[in-house]
Design a protein around this motif. Structure first.
Motif, PDB file in Angstrom:
ATOM      1  N   UNK A 192     -45.716 -42.576  35.890  1.00  0.00           N
ATOM      2  CA  UNK A 192     -44.297 -42.867  36.053  1.00  0.00           C
ATOM      3  C   UNK A 192     -43.705 -43.452  34.770  1.00  0.00           C
ATOM      4  N   UNK A 193     -42.406 -43.198  34.609  1.00  0.00           N
ATOM      5  CA  UNK A 193     -41.677 -43.731  33.465  1.00  0.00           C
ATOM      6  C   UNK A 193     -40.234 -43.988  33.899  1.00  0.00           C
ATOM      7  N   UNK A 194     -39.583 -44.950  33.257  1.00  0.00           N
ATOM      8  CA  UNK A 194     -38.164 -45.178  33.533  1.00  0.00           C
ATOM      9  C   UNK A 194     -37.318 -44.581  32.408  1.00  0.00           C
ATOM     10  N   UNK A 195     -36.180 -43.993  32.778  1.00  0.00           N
ATOM     11  CA  UNK A 195     -35.286 -43.385  31.790  1.00  0.00           C
ATOM     12  C   UNK A 195     -33.857 -43.870  32.040  1.00  0.00           C
ATOM     13  N   UNK A 196     -32.979 -43.585  31.075  1.00  0.00           N
ATOM     14  CA  UNK A 196     -31.586 -44.001  31.222  1.00  0.00           C
ATOM     15  C   UNK A 196     -30.749 -42.918  31.896  1.00  0.00           C
ATOM     16  N   UNK A 197     -29.472 -43.204  32.077  1.00  0.00           N
ATOM     17  CA  UNK A 197     -28.597 -42.317  32.849  1.00  0.00           C
ATOM     18  C   UNK A 197     -28.336 -40.983  32.164  1.00  0.00           C
ATOM     19  N   UNK A 198     -28.543 -40.934  30.841  1.00  0.00           N
ATOM     20  CA  UNK A 198     -28.265 -39.697  30.117  1.00  0.00           C
ATOM     21  C   UNK A 198     -29.516 -38.858  29.853  1.00  0.00           C
ATOM     22  N   UNK A 199     -30.707 -39.401  30.156  1.00  0.00           N
ATOM     23  CA  UNK A 199     -31.938 -38.651  29.957  1.00  0.00           C
ATOM     24  C   UNK A 199     -32.007 -37.439  30.881  1.00  0.00           C
ATOM     25  N   UNK A 200     -32.473 -36.320  30.339  1.00  0.00           N
ATOM     26  CA  UNK A 200     -32.518 -35.083  31.128  1.00  0.00           C
ATOM     27  C   UNK A 200     -33.958 -34.650  31.387  1.00  0.00           C
ATOM     28  N   UNK A 239     -36.697 -26.238  37.660  1.00  0.00           N
ATOM     29  CA  UNK A 239     -37.004 -25.859  36.274  1.00  0.00           C
ATOM     30  C   UNK A 239     -35.900 -26.239  35.298  1.00  0.00           C
ATOM     31  N   UNK A 240     -34.740 -26.635  35.822  1.00  0.00           N
ATOM     32  CA  UNK A 240     -33.600 -26.983  34.961  1.00  0.00           C
ATOM     33  C   UNK A 240     -33.596 -28.476  34.664  1.00  0.00           C
ATOM     34  N   UNK A 241     -33.370 -28.824  33.414  1.00  0.00           N
ATOM     35  CA  UNK A 241     -33.305 -30.229  33.021  1.00  0.00           C
ATOM     36  C   UNK A 241     -31.877 -30.756  33.201  1.00  0.00           C
ATOM     37  N   UNK A 242     -31.774 -31.839  33.941  1.00  0.00           N
ATOM     38  CA  UNK A 242     -30.477 -32.489  34.157  1.00  0.00           C
ATOM     39  C   UNK A 242     -30.666 -33.999  34.134  1.00  0.00           C
ATOM     40  N   UNK A 243     -29.559 -34.717  34.173  1.00  0.00           N
ATOM     41  CA  UNK A 243     -29.632 -36.163  34.322  1.00  0.00           C
ATOM     42  C   UNK A 243     -30.108 -36.498  35.733  1.00  0.00           C
ATOM     43  N   UNK A 244     -30.510 -37.740  35.926  1.00  0.00           N
ATOM     44  CA  UNK A 244     -31.002 -38.166  37.234  1.00  0.00           C
ATOM     45  C   UNK A 244     -29.937 -37.966  38.302  1.00  0.00           C
ATOM     46  N   UNK A 245     -28.703 -38.369  38.008  1.00  0.00           N
ATOM     47  CA  UNK A 245     -27.637 -38.252  39.001  1.00  0.00           C
ATOM     48  C   UNK A 245     -27.342 -36.801  39.342  1.00  0.00           C
ATOM     49  N   UNK A 246     -27.301 -35.930  38.319  1.00  0.00           N
ATOM     50  CA  UNK A 246     -27.063 -34.509  38.576  1.00  0.00           C
ATOM     51  C   UNK A 246     -28.219 -33.904  39.369  1.00  0.00           C
ATOM     52  N   UNK A 247     -29.439 -34.351  39.072  1.00  0.00           N
ATOM     53  CA  UNK A 247     -30.603 -33.862  39.810  1.00  0.00           C
ATOM     54  C   UNK A 247     -30.490 -34.250  41.279  1.00  0.00           C
ATOM     55  N   UNK A 248     -30.048 -35.472  41.535  1.00  0.00           N
ATOM     56  CA  UNK A 248     -29.908 -35.894  42.926  1.00  0.00           C
ATOM     57  C   UNK A 248     -28.833 -35.098  43.640  1.00  0.00           C
TER      58      UNK A 248
END
Length: 216
Positions: free
Chosen positions: A193-201, A92-101
């Motif tokens: 599906x969609x592509x996002x950048x490194x800062x997208x949350x 439920x928390x929004x984070x960047x892709x890297x933080x999510x991983x």
């Protein structure tokens, strides 16, 4: 309750058949046609009820977090959903892709992979259920484990390094806006599906294999 109503419905048709059609041989064909007309009218409603009940049963089954297969109990942790020998957590928390991983890895999991139609349907169904909940932001996006960071245009699953074969891109995607969108998400009004950048949350979907326990 819906199955009980369907049972009563068929019972009533059967009574009509026995009381009216069988004793009246000359009107048998006419009565049979009337019964078929009733069934033709009722079948779409019956199919809808069965589909709704089937979806409800599936969701209730997944909430048990277990699946029994060939002498082993396949289990998922509390809060995770079972699907096709894997466990899924919709965060439920929004984070960047890297933080999510990193968060998924801390849970002995990784960002989810959608490798076929079954996986896609499972994710779509759960997203729709989440979207229908009161107070939940509509049509949020969720991070998945896909990336083309290493080689633009060559999308892979980060966990295995395998090329992504099954896709469900939204129209015009991936579009690599600013040449910086290298990470995969799913969501929106059509669960595409969609592509996002490194800062997208975004929120995220974590995935791991089910736990195994012998059944006594």
């Amino acid at each position: 309750m819906n199955f009980f109503l369907i049972f009563i419905f068929f019972t009533q048709i059967n009574v009509i058949y026995q009381q009216n059609i069988l004793p009246e041989h000359k009107r048998r064909h006419c009565k049979a046609l009337q019964t078929l007309d009733i069934m033709e009218y009722a079948l779409p409603m019956i199919r809808r009820i069965l589909k709704e009940d089937s979806e409800k049963i599936r969701q209730e089954y997944e909430q048990v977090f277990t699946s029994l297969k060939g002498g082993f109990l396949f289990t998922c942790p509390e809060g995770w959903l079972y699907h096709d020998d894997n466990c899924y957590l919709f965060t439920t928390t929004k984070t960047t892709w890297q933080a999510a991983r990193e968060n998924c890895l801390s849970l002995n999991a990784d960002l989810a992979e959608i490798i076929n139609e079954r996986d896609s349907y499972f994710v779509k169904s759960e997203l729709q259920r989440i979207y229908n909940q009161e107070g939940v932001p509509k049509y949020s996006f969720y991070n998945l484990g896909g990336t083309d960071k290493a080689n633009e245009g060559e999308w892979i699953w980060i966990r295995t390094g395998e090329r992504i074969r099954f896709t469900n891109w939204a129209s015009g995607e991936p579009n690599n806006v600013g040449r910086q969108e290298h990470y995969l998400t799913v969501g929106g009004t059509r669960h595409k599906w969609n592509d996002i950048n490194h800062s997208g949350k975004c929120r995220a979907i974590c995935q791991k294999s089910v736990g195994l326990r012998s059944v006594p």
